[in-house]
Design a protein around this motif. Structure first.
Motif, mmCIF file in Angstrom:
data_model
loop_
_atom_site.group_PDB
_atom_site.id
_atom_site.type_symbol
_atom_site.label_atom_id
_atom_site.label_comp_id
_atom_site.label_asym_id
_atom_site.label_seq_id
_atom_site.Cartn_x
_atom_site.Cartn_y
_atom_site.Cartn_z
ATOM 1 N N PHE A 27 0.466 -1.815 0.010
ATOM 2 C CA PHE A 27 -0.356 -0.062 -0.020
ATOM 3 C C PHE A 27 0.846 1.098 0.055
ATOM 4 C CE2 PHE A 27 1.061 -0.561 4.204
ATOM 5 C CZ PHE A 27 0.759 0.883 5.053
ATOM 6 N N ARG A 39 -13.270 1.706 3.154
ATOM 7 C CA ARG A 39 -12.095 1.514 2.445
ATOM 8 C C ARG A 39 -12.942 0.278 0.945
ATOM 9 N NH1 ARG A 39 -8.576 1.914 6.937
ATOM 10 N NH2 ARG A 39 -9.650 3.217 8.471
ATOM 11 N N VAL A 41 -10.920 -3.215 -0.585
ATOM 12 C CA VAL A 41 -9.858 -4.124 -0.348
ATOM 13 C C VAL A 41 -10.533 -4.989 -1.621
ATOM 14 C CG1 VAL A 41 -8.146 -5.691 0.418
ATOM 15 C CG2 VAL A 41 -8.991 -3.937 2.180
ATOM 16 N N ILE A 43 -9.287 -8.771 -3.976
ATOM 17 C CA ILE A 43 -8.317 -9.669 -3.915
ATOM 18 C C ILE A 43 -8.725 -10.631 -4.739
ATOM 19 C CG2 ILE A 43 -7.659 -12.112 -2.744
ATOM 20 C CD1 ILE A 43 -8.662 -10.639 -0.161
ATOM 21 N N VAL A 159 -2.320 0.268 -4.711
ATOM 22 C CA VAL A 159 -1.442 -1.482 -4.542
ATOM 23 C C VAL A 159 -1.800 -2.248 -5.648
ATOM 24 C CG1 VAL A 159 -2.543 -3.912 -3.450
ATOM 25 C CG2 VAL A 159 -3.707 -1.695 -1.855
ATOM 26 N N THR A 248 -2.649 -11.066 4.482
ATOM 27 C CA THR A 248 -3.874 -10.305 5.588
ATOM 28 C C THR A 248 -3.079 -9.401 6.842
ATOM 29 O OG1 THR A 248 -5.052 -12.209 6.539
ATOM 30 C CG2 THR A 248 -5.331 -11.801 3.790
ATOM 31 N N LEU A 251 -1.294 -6.174 6.581
ATOM 32 C CA LEU A 251 -2.032 -5.424 6.264
ATOM 33 C C LEU A 251 -3.355 -4.815 7.212
ATOM 34 C CD1 LEU A 251 -3.184 -3.423 3.041
ATOM 35 C CD2 LEU A 251 -4.185 -6.042 2.832
ATOM 36 N N MET A 255 -3.910 -0.890 7.979
ATOM 37 C CA MET A 255 -5.656 -0.099 7.400
ATOM 38 C C MET A 255 -6.356 -0.073 9.594
ATOM 39 S SD MET A 255 -6.820 -2.799 5.100
ATOM 40 C CE MET A 255 -7.984 -1.524 4.975
ATOM 41 N N ALA A 264 -6.955 -1.597 -1.704
ATOM 42 C CA ALA A 264 -5.509 -2.001 -1.144
ATOM 43 C C ALA A 264 -6.381 -3.013 -2.105
ATOM 44 C CB ALA A 264 -5.563 -2.683 -0.145
ATOM 45 N N LEU A 298 -8.019 -11.550 8.345
ATOM 46 C CA LEU A 298 -8.112 -10.370 7.749
ATOM 47 C C LEU A 298 -9.414 -9.060 8.633
ATOM 48 C CD1 LEU A 298 -7.755 -7.392 6.002
ATOM 49 C CD2 LEU A 298 -9.294 -8.898 4.095
ATOM 50 N N THR A 309 -15.675 -1.530 5.957
ATOM 51 C CA THR A 309 -14.701 -1.922 4.707
ATOM 52 C C THR A 309 -15.330 -3.529 4.062
ATOM 53 O OG1 THR A 309 -12.746 -2.349 6.471
ATOM 54 C CG2 THR A 309 -12.989 -3.534 4.378
ATOM 55 N N ILE A 311 -14.693 -6.206 1.473
ATOM 56 C CA ILE A 311 -13.848 -6.542 0.410
ATOM 57 C C ILE A 311 -14.138 -7.479 -0.765
ATOM 58 C CG2 ILE A 311 -11.932 -8.384 0.694
ATOM 59 C CD1 ILE A 311 -12.609 -8.247 4.026
#
Length: 409
Positions: A27, A39, A41, A43, A159, A248, A251, A255, A264, A298, A309, A311
Motif C-alpha cells: 500500500f 475502505r 480491498v 483480492i 496496491v 492479511t 495489512l 489499516m 488495497a 483479515l 470495509t 472486501i
C-alpha cells in the motif's frame, strides 16, 4: 487548486511513504486521513477458480452427473458441502467462513463475471482489471480511475503485486509496486507416489507391455509438466495461498492504525486446476483452506473498521461444468464473486441462477453469466463511497448499470 491537485502537481503523492506487506500486496501510505473512511480491498484469484466447487449448487442433478469424481457431496453426507440457503453449499474447506455467513457479513453473487467470451487467462484478467471487457486498448485500470473520482481532498491508496504495477492500478493517479521474490509455484501433488512406484516396479522390464507403459508414463509426465507450467503462467506472478493469512494480518493491522489507507489490492495464484483438482479434499481444497483462513484473519484484525470495509474476491473466469480426463476442469465462463462487509445484507447468494443443464450452459459447456461483475462493483461504489450514478461511466467506460443489487441496507 484543491489540496489533492496541489499534491499531484508537485509530485508529493508519488513520493509518499511506501510500506511493503509481504509478497501478496502493498500500500502507498496516504499523507492525510479522514475519520471513518470507507475502505475497499480487492483480492484477485488468478488462474480461474472453480466457482461451482466453491459455492456448490447441490440441488442440481446435472452438477453431479457432470463431475463424477470432483463434485462436492450434498450437505449431511460425508465430506459434504456446508449448507448456505437450501440450494447452495460452501466447500467444506471454507468452514472458517461460516461464522461470517451466519453473522450476515458474507455474501456471494453466483453466475457472475466478465461478459467477454474469452477463455484466455491474460485477456480475461486484463478485461477484469481494466473494467472494459472486450477492449484490449484500455491502458488504465478501474481502481486507478476510481482514485481520481473518490470524494474528499486527501490522497488515497493504491496496491500492486509483482515486478510491475498491475493494470487495475495503472493510469494517471500515482501508484507504486514491489517486486516479488521466491514466488514460483510449488510442484503440484498431481500423482500418488505409492501408486506410481508400484507400477514402475511392475513394468520395469524390456517386454513390449513394459515399454508401452514406460513410454506412456513419460508422455504423461511431460503433459503434467506442461499443465503445471500453464498454471504458473496463469498465476501471472501472484503467490500461492500459503502464507496468505500472515499477509492479511499485516495489512489489516496497518489499516487499523492509519485511517488514510482506503484502497488495497492483493492477488493469489494457484487456481488453474486442469489436473487432479480434488473434491472435498485435494489440491483445490488445500488452497481454499488457506484462502479462507486469510480472509477470516483479515476480518478479525480489521475489528471495528470492518463495518466500513468492503472486501471483493474475484477471478477472471470460472471452470467448465464437466470435469476433464485429468480429473480437473478447464477454462470456463461464469463464476462466483465473494463480498464481505460489516454492514452487508449478507447470508445470501445473490444473482439469477441460470441452471446447469446443457441447454442452459454458455456455449453448451460453461456456467452462464447473468450478473456483470461491474454491477457488483458499481453497487459497492454507489452505496459505500458516495460515487454518483453519472460517475460510474468514468470508472467503467461504456458501461451503464442495468440492475442494482440490494447488497446494503
Amino acid at each position: 487548486m484543491d489540496r489533492r491537485q496541489f499534491l499531484k502537481v508537485f509530485g508529493i503523492v508519488g513520493t509518499s511513504a511506501i510500506a511493503t506487506v509481504g509478497t501478496h500486496g502493498w500500500f502507498a501510505k496516504g499523507l492525510a486521513a479522514t475519520q471513518h473512511p470507507k475502505r475497499l480491498v480487492v483480492i484477485f484469484l488468478r488462474g480461474g477458480i472453480d466457482g461451482l466447487n466453491v459455492v456448490v449448487p447441490y440441488t442440481e442433478t446435472d452438477y453431479y452427473e457432470a463431475r463424477p469424481t470432483l463434485a462436492i457431496p450434498q450437505p449431511g453426507k460425508e465430506k459434504g458441502a456446508l449448507d448456505l440457503d437450501g440450494n447452495f453449499g460452501l466447500h467444506p474447506a471454507l468452514s472458517s467462513l461460516i461464522p461470517l455467513w451466519k453473522d450476515k457479513t458474507l455474501a456471494f453473487v453466483h453466475a457472475c463475471g466478465s461478459t467477454d467470451e474469452t477463455r484466455s487467462h491474460f485477456d480475461a484478467q486484463k478485461y477484469m482489471e481494466s473494467g472494459t471487457p472486450g477492449n484490449k486498448k484500455t491502458v488504465e485500470g478501474w481502481m486507478n480511475r476510481m482514485l481520481g473520482i473518490l470524494p474528499g481532498k486527501t490522497p488515497v491508496e493504491a496496491v500492486s503485486v509483482g515486478s510491475t504495477i498491475p493494470l487495475i492500478l495503472a493510469g494517471h493517479e500515482s501508484a507504486s509496486n514491489i517486486s516479488l521474490q521466491g514466488n514460483s509455484a510449488r510442484k503440484l501433488p498431481i500423482d500418488q507416489d505409492k501408486i506410481q512406484s508400484a507400477f514402475d516396479q511392475l513394468y520395469a522390464s524390456n517386454d513390449p507391455l513394459s515399454l508401452a507403459y514406460q513410454e506412456g508414463r513419460a508422455a504423461r509426465d511431460t503433459l503434467l509438466k506442461q499443465l503445471e507450467a500453464e498454471m504458473e503462467e496463469a498465476n501471472n506472478g501472484a503467490p500461492l495461498p500459503k502464507g496468505f493469512a500472515g499477509e492479511t494480518r499485516q495489512l489489516a493491522s496497518l489499516m487499523v492504525r492509519d485511517p488514510s489507507i482506503q484502497l488495497a489490492f492483493m492477488d493469489v495464484g494457484g487456481w488453474d486446476t486442469h489436473a487432479n483438482q480434488g473434491s472435498s479434499q485435494g489440491q483445490l481444497a488445500n488452497r481454499l483452506k488457506s484462502l479462507g483462513e486469510g480472509l477470516v484473519t483479515l476480518v478479525d484484525r480489521l475489528g471495528e473498521i470492518y463495518a466500513d470495509t468492503t472486501i471483493l474476491v474475484v477471478s477472471e473466469f470460472g471452470r467448465t461444468v464437466e470435469e476433464n480426463g485429468n480429473r480437473g476442469t478447464d477454462h470456463g465462463h461464469g463464476n462466483v464473486m465473494w463480498i464481505l462487509n460489516g454492514s452487508l445484507r449478507g447470508g445470501q447468494v445473490y444473482g439469477q441462477w441460470p441452471g446447469l443443464s446443457e441447454s442452459e450452459r454458455y456455449e453448451g459447456r460453461d456456467l452462464a453469466i447473468t450478473t456483470d461483475f461491474r454491477s457488483v462493483v458499481s453497487t459497492v461504489l454507489l452505496n459505500q463511497f458516495q460515487v454518483k450514478p453519472n460517475q460510474i461511466n468514468q470508472i467503467f467506460p461504456g458501461y451503464k448499470p442495468t440492475e442494482t443489487l440490494s447488497l446494503f441496507a
